[in-house]
Design a protein around this motif. Sequence first.
Motif, PDB file in Angstrom:
ATOM      1  N   TYR A   1      27.980  24.091  33.321  1.00 53.74           N
ATOM      2  CA  TYR A   1      26.937  23.343  33.901  1.00 53.74           C
ATOM      3  C   TYR A   1      25.518  23.197  32.824  1.00 53.74           C
TER       4      TYR A   1
ATOM      5  N   PHE B   1      28.242  19.955  43.290  1.00 53.25           N
ATOM      6  CA  PHE B   1      27.516  19.199  42.287  1.00 53.25           C
ATOM      7  C   PHE B   1      27.246  17.756  42.580  1.00 53.25           C
TER       8      PHE B   1
ATOM      9  N   ILE C   1      22.380  19.975  39.471  1.00 52.18           N
ATOM     10  CA  ILE C   1      23.154  21.023  38.651  1.00 52.18           C
ATOM     11  C   ILE C   1      22.872  22.510  38.934  1.00 52.18           C
TER      12      ILE C   1
END
Length: 539
Positions: A315, A446, A494
């Motif tokens: 990520y 997410f 995120i």
Amino acid sequence: MEAEKTPQIEHGHRQDNTDGASATVVYPPPLRLAIIALTCSLSGFLSGLDQTILATAIPQITNDFHTLNGIAWWTSSYLLTSATFQLVFGRCNTLFPVRYVYITANAFFALGSIICAAAPNSIALIAGRAIAGIGVAGIMSGNVLIIAASAPLERRASLTGMMFAFLGAASVVGPFVGGALTDRASWRWCFGINVPLSAIIILSTALFIQTPRDPAIKELSFAQKLAAFDIPGTTLLTASFFCLIFALQLGGSTTWKNTRVIALFILFGALFIAFIAWHFSSKGGSRLAIDNYNVWLTSVYAGCISGGMFIPITYMPVWFQAVRGASAFQSGVMIAPLIVSFVVMSIISGISTELIGYYNPPMIFGALLAAIGSGLLTTLMPWTSHPSWIGFQVLYGLGVGAGVPPPMLVIQTVLEKNDVPMGVAIVSLSQMLWSSVVVAIAQPIFETKLRSNVVKVLPDLDLERLSNIGARDLAQFYPVDELSKLIPAYSDAILKVFFITAALGCLAFPCALAVKWQPMKKRRNETVVVSSHNVHSVE
């Protein structure tokens, strides 16, 4: 063990020591040991490379196969078999010569790579990836056991650190290598490069690696080895973990309400209960579990450290592209501080462990830094300065670099030699299993947080369109006024998944504290001798 029963090991041979003298273990000379270490590191590098090399090659593969079906399984099939076959190889390494098992594992990896390189369709590619994954299951545990057979306990830490440094570096350079091969030659070379390198590894193993065995196991007949293998118990446990990881992979890529996902979880539970019943029944085969609390503490610790690392590696590039406007290549460069610090610290961790003589300080230090570093990553903002996001990555990279190598050293220190292969398999399975769980949990968190954030700041925004655009194309599709609200929402979504990594670091810390402090030194009644010449191995 009584002195008269202590085995004597020399140049790949074991002899019963009947005069009460201490056992003598002869290890290879420095040059030969260097070749062995490089062989294991190269094998680990290929295994790590294959986990991520497809990332940048997938678009071209979909064009060649004229289909989007199976994309997820080109990676998942590899991870699935590499995780679930850990215990099978653990059994094999206990009952058969490690170097033969290792050669077989590398042969499976090469065969799978050949099938992938020549695959005419998506189904063949999935099958090849699954076969290669079976090989990787044996390679990961084999590397540790070969190092254990080639160097005294007090000298294994630096070799193990180097091996994990190669593995970690390969996982990150994989997308760059895959992109270069796809652009300049063909995506099929992403697998083709494995074949000649695997041949070198197999040849080096046959020529230079010795793996002595316990004489009691060596004298067993093939039928007795099959009985000791405990085929019913091993099959039940392997099948149960297969269903669990399959469910996690499928649920993460579709929906947790999918009937197949639910059925797989139920089947996992049924098979696992069946294994427990078999395991503790009077007629059940040999015990699979190792009754040592250090093994389970170490397994949880290894799972937390290795599983947690998957989130920043996955990520952070997304954050750089969506929030900072970086290109795919730039995001790869921007995550370099994490990777470089991990690689460097893996080596330092091994060297410092040898100097200290204990594996505990790097474990504790690693968990502490990993928790602090990942906690700081959750504080990133779209306007965070370069020194801050670089420093946070370095701190986290140092933590996981310190923490990844020690678990395998714990296993080799606290267990008897005959239990080490299964201990290594359990820790490797834990690392793969926790990684699968973490990846499966992170994605829905997410997506859910992104949707809720966007609804708050831009209630009229088309969420379906946002999902289909991709992280790095936001500026091309949205005006400045919407982008100013969308980017903070994206950033916050995120960063929420980094809390998983922070939580895992916090969980790893008490596990590290609880692991027994046992010095890494030669075993009692054991004399270590380094051979001054090369000899052939009989195993």
